[in-house]
Design a protein around this motif. Sequence first.
Motif, mmCIF file in Angstrom:
data_model
loop_
_atom_site.group_PDB
_atom_site.id
_atom_site.type_symbol
_atom_site.label_atom_id
_atom_site.label_comp_id
_atom_site.label_asym_id
_atom_site.label_seq_id
_atom_site.Cartn_x
_atom_site.Cartn_y
_atom_site.Cartn_z
ATOM 1 N N LEU A 155 0.811 -0.849 0.212
ATOM 2 C CA LEU A 155 -0.065 -0.109 -0.174
ATOM 3 C C LEU A 155 1.198 1.167 -0.329
ATOM 4 O O LEU A 155 0.225 2.392 0.050
ATOM 5 N N SER B 47 -12.458 -8.729 10.336
ATOM 6 C CA SER B 47 -12.295 -8.497 9.171
ATOM 7 C C SER B 47 -13.995 -8.717 9.268
ATOM 8 O O SER B 47 -14.222 -9.125 9.978
ATOM 9 N N ALA C 203 -10.064 -3.223 7.878
ATOM 10 C CA ALA C 203 -10.123 -2.960 6.724
ATOM 11 C C ALA C 203 -11.519 -3.191 6.128
ATOM 12 O O ALA C 203 -12.415 -3.638 7.500
ATOM 13 N N PHE C 204 -12.647 -2.283 5.193
ATOM 14 C CA PHE C 204 -13.734 -3.042 4.790
ATOM 15 C C PHE C 204 -14.465 -2.700 5.591
ATOM 16 O O PHE C 204 -15.982 -4.053 5.844
ATOM 17 N N MET D 251 -7.907 0.593 6.376
ATOM 18 C CA MET D 251 -8.053 0.752 4.549
ATOM 19 C C MET D 251 -10.019 0.308 4.492
ATOM 20 O O MET D 251 -10.645 -0.462 4.899
ATOM 21 N N ASP D 252 -9.995 1.208 3.095
ATOM 22 C CA ASP D 252 -11.305 0.705 2.630
ATOM 23 C C ASP D 252 -12.315 1.569 3.994
ATOM 24 O O ASP D 252 -13.321 0.433 3.775
ATOM 25 N N CYS D 253 -12.713 2.109 4.437
ATOM 26 C CA CYS D 253 -13.636 2.313 5.865
ATOM 27 C C CYS D 253 -13.692 3.566 5.369
ATOM 28 O O CYS D 253 -13.636 5.122 4.796
ATOM 29 N N PRO D 254 -15.517 4.165 5.559
ATOM 30 C CA PRO D 254 -16.170 5.603 4.919
ATOM 31 C C PRO D 254 -16.003 6.390 7.018
ATOM 32 O O PRO D 254 -16.724 6.947 6.790
ATOM 33 N N SER E 139 -8.406 4.961 1.115
ATOM 34 C CA SER E 139 -9.506 4.559 0.716
ATOM 35 C C SER E 139 -10.870 5.258 1.562
ATOM 36 O O SER E 139 -11.540 4.108 1.602
ATOM 37 N N CYS E 140 -10.609 6.092 2.550
ATOM 38 C CA CYS E 140 -11.318 6.301 3.470
ATOM 39 C C CYS E 140 -12.162 6.876 2.788
ATOM 40 O O CYS E 140 -11.856 7.702 1.420
ATOM 41 N N SER E 141 -12.479 8.326 3.572
ATOM 42 C CA SER E 141 -13.850 9.352 3.029
ATOM 43 C C SER E 141 -12.716 10.444 3.515
ATOM 44 O O SER E 141 -13.607 11.764 3.895
ATOM 45 N N ARG F 288 -12.765 4.489 -6.798
ATOM 46 C CA ARG F 288 -12.728 5.508 -6.011
ATOM 47 C C ARG F 288 -12.334 6.388 -6.513
ATOM 48 O O ARG F 288 -12.928 7.927 -6.180
ATOM 49 N N HIS G 133 -20.881 4.298 0.624
ATOM 50 C CA HIS G 133 -19.248 3.414 0.514
ATOM 51 C C HIS G 133 -18.869 2.071 1.021
ATOM 52 O O HIS G 133 -18.104 1.349 0.173
ATOM 53 N N VAL H 59 -5.819 -3.821 -4.051
ATOM 54 C CA VAL H 59 -4.492 -3.508 -3.361
ATOM 55 C C VAL H 59 -4.571 -3.580 -1.712
ATOM 56 O O VAL H 59 -5.103 -3.177 -1.862
#
Lengths: 581, 202
Positions: free
Chosen positions: A81, A437, A461-462, A486-489, A512-514, B29, B42, B72
């Motif tokens: 990453l 997870s 993540a997520f 990673m990847d959370c709102p 990859s968040c907001s 994204r 999201h 990734v």
Amino acid sequence: MSYSSLPEDVLEHVFSFVQSDKDRNVISLVCKSWYEIERWCRRRIFVGNCYAVSPRMAIRRFPEVRSVELKGKPHFADFNLVPEGWGGYVYPWIRAMAGGYPWLEELKLKRMVVTDESLELIAKSLKNFKVLVLSSCEGFSTHGLAAIAADCKNLKELDLWESDVEDPSGNWLSKFPDTCTSLVSLNIACLGSEVSFSALERLVVRCPNLRTLRLNRAVPLEKLAHLLRQAPQLVELGTGTYSADLRPDIFSNLAGAFSGCKELKSLSGFWDVVPAYLPAVYSVCSGLTTLNLSYATIQSPDLIKLVSQCPKLQCLWVLDYIEDSGLEALAATCKDLRELRVFPSEPFGDEPNVSLTEQGLVLVSEGCPKLESVLYFCRRMSNDALVTIAKNRPSMIRFRLCIIDPQTPDYLTLEPLDVGFGAIVQHCKDLRRLSLSGLLTDRVFEYIGTYAKKLEMLSVAFAGESDLGLHHVLSGCDSLRKLEIMDCPFGDKALLANAAKLETMRSLWMSSCSVSFEACKLLGQKMPRLNVEVIDESGPPDSRPELPVKKLYIYRTVTGRRIDMPGFVWNVGEDSALRLS
Amino acid sequence: MAFERDLNLEATELRLGLPGTQESRSNKRSLPDMNIVDDQDHRSGSSRVIANASNATKSEEETTPPSKTQVVGWPPIRSYRKNSLQAKKSEAEASGIYVKVSMDGAPYLRKIHLNIYKDYPELLKALEDMFKFKVGNVCDDYFSGEYSESEGYNGSEFVPTYEDKDGDWMLVGDVPWEMFITSCKRLRVMKGSEARGLGCAV
């Protein structure tokens, strides 16, 4: 007689019994004179983020250090990453220590970029250098290692744990002079190409104190027996490739060599395992405490046969080929088990390829009363299983669960796994590390914020639904040091509302968040002792301010912005306007 | 809540990536309209698909089977480990090159790629199909009927043999499959009296 009138050397002597960094730090805060005495007798420093302090400052405060440990890149760099060139260069530290710590004995680096130049400087400048540990490092080649081998006359330990080493041709092992007899530990498991076996053998023969030897894959099995007979005193062994043509003479030679190693406690390696050769190690199984089979592609029955002979096992790393049945056998035999790591054999497959489920982990949690550290990759989980595990093992310290498909719910109820992880943090009061997870709402973060008071590191993540999730964690987890997401709102609100918290932590990673660029700027301006770094390989983040920042790394520091940032990293601090114009 | 059920069912499909996503993550994204939808979206990829009806992804999802989108950084496995597993796989793939297959009495040889078979029964079936003969009954995990470890292919008219790395001719089936495919240099299906001789003593 009051404490303040105790002579300095008495205090120094007393302090010398205090090894832990935390305690040493506390001592230094008692009063000015204790601060002074303590700093002159501190012998080892640990810098968890090499950018938190400058080498000059560290050396100035602790002038008599003999052992330095540094960490560079954020943990998520392990999973690609963090783009190449991000930083984590050790050279400035080596250059400073060459002058400031000429008697340095130990250097332990993790996730840092080490160059041959750095290694050559160590070899040239540090006359009493003894221990070099390069864990998950990169940027150097066997040329640098040759310099270390040739010039570090008192080298005791050379450990290249999972580092990325370039292997230009050159026989670096033979650069160890014949006079070098001090080696205690040699780990070259990560080296891709062949090393000269004769040089290796000569080295092993002349180092009677050698306790740890981790070979690389290129060392053939046929030669292992020979090496073992030269070093029967080994405590830790990593085999090379564990396959050969099936020949009874090779087998009996190998089995005989192993049976001569009465001190062996740890085994690893086992690349390309041919199951028929496994029984060669049976003679040492009864004494084994650590077994790393995480590269061994053998099936459950062979794993069961092996593990069933290791009643003293404390630490097992294995592939998911072990399956639930293998974990059942483990639970039945290895009552001393403290740590279990189960890695996926086919992480990118669409279908499960092995019969490993949550049941395996539940069984181990039931059968192994000392289990405290878990890393488990699987494809399904249930809240019930997690609750059971939590109740079985309230002494759990590290719990990392990776359900391979993101946002997988409880497979029985299709509910999120909030309740399950909630039970983990509720029952395991000493939990220090947690990786989540599966399908998770803000609820799980509420549990974590409420109960996980000793939690130091959290990986997410997520997961989550809103800023509330992040807010629960930042406001509730009193001991939090590292948070990686990673990847959370999660967005601006939680971050800005908990800005002060960030200074009590080592670092925060969000990708990859907001989080908006505006919020990053605000944070950078508000908190001068934080470096707020935005990573964006596609261009300046302020050119598209309506988009969330791609990657964000925030860490506390006493040295301000770093000067080695590559073009794709922006420090969004007070003078960010100046910086970007 | 019903919508969330939908999401959950989709999520239990064994696929990679967020439910509803087909493209690689980074593309998703950076699309500007991602910011217009609320936080809920999201996480719930499927709602993103429903909300953006004109999004090409939806039609992709309808027409193409779920592809292996690799996110990734997920699953969190070190490149060191990934490379080791990959190396092992491609080594196995690379080493299993084509081997010649000859059948006694057949006018020409064939070539097969050993790696595409996963065990002996599959290989034997392929040989039988190729040369139109029958070795014997072959069952799930090993042989049954015609082959046994102690007696070879007793009674069979056709006996599959192979030349190993040392140049010796061996009976197919004696060693574990993995070992066989790395040591097999060529195959020969023997026939007739010569074959019967082989079948009786191993």
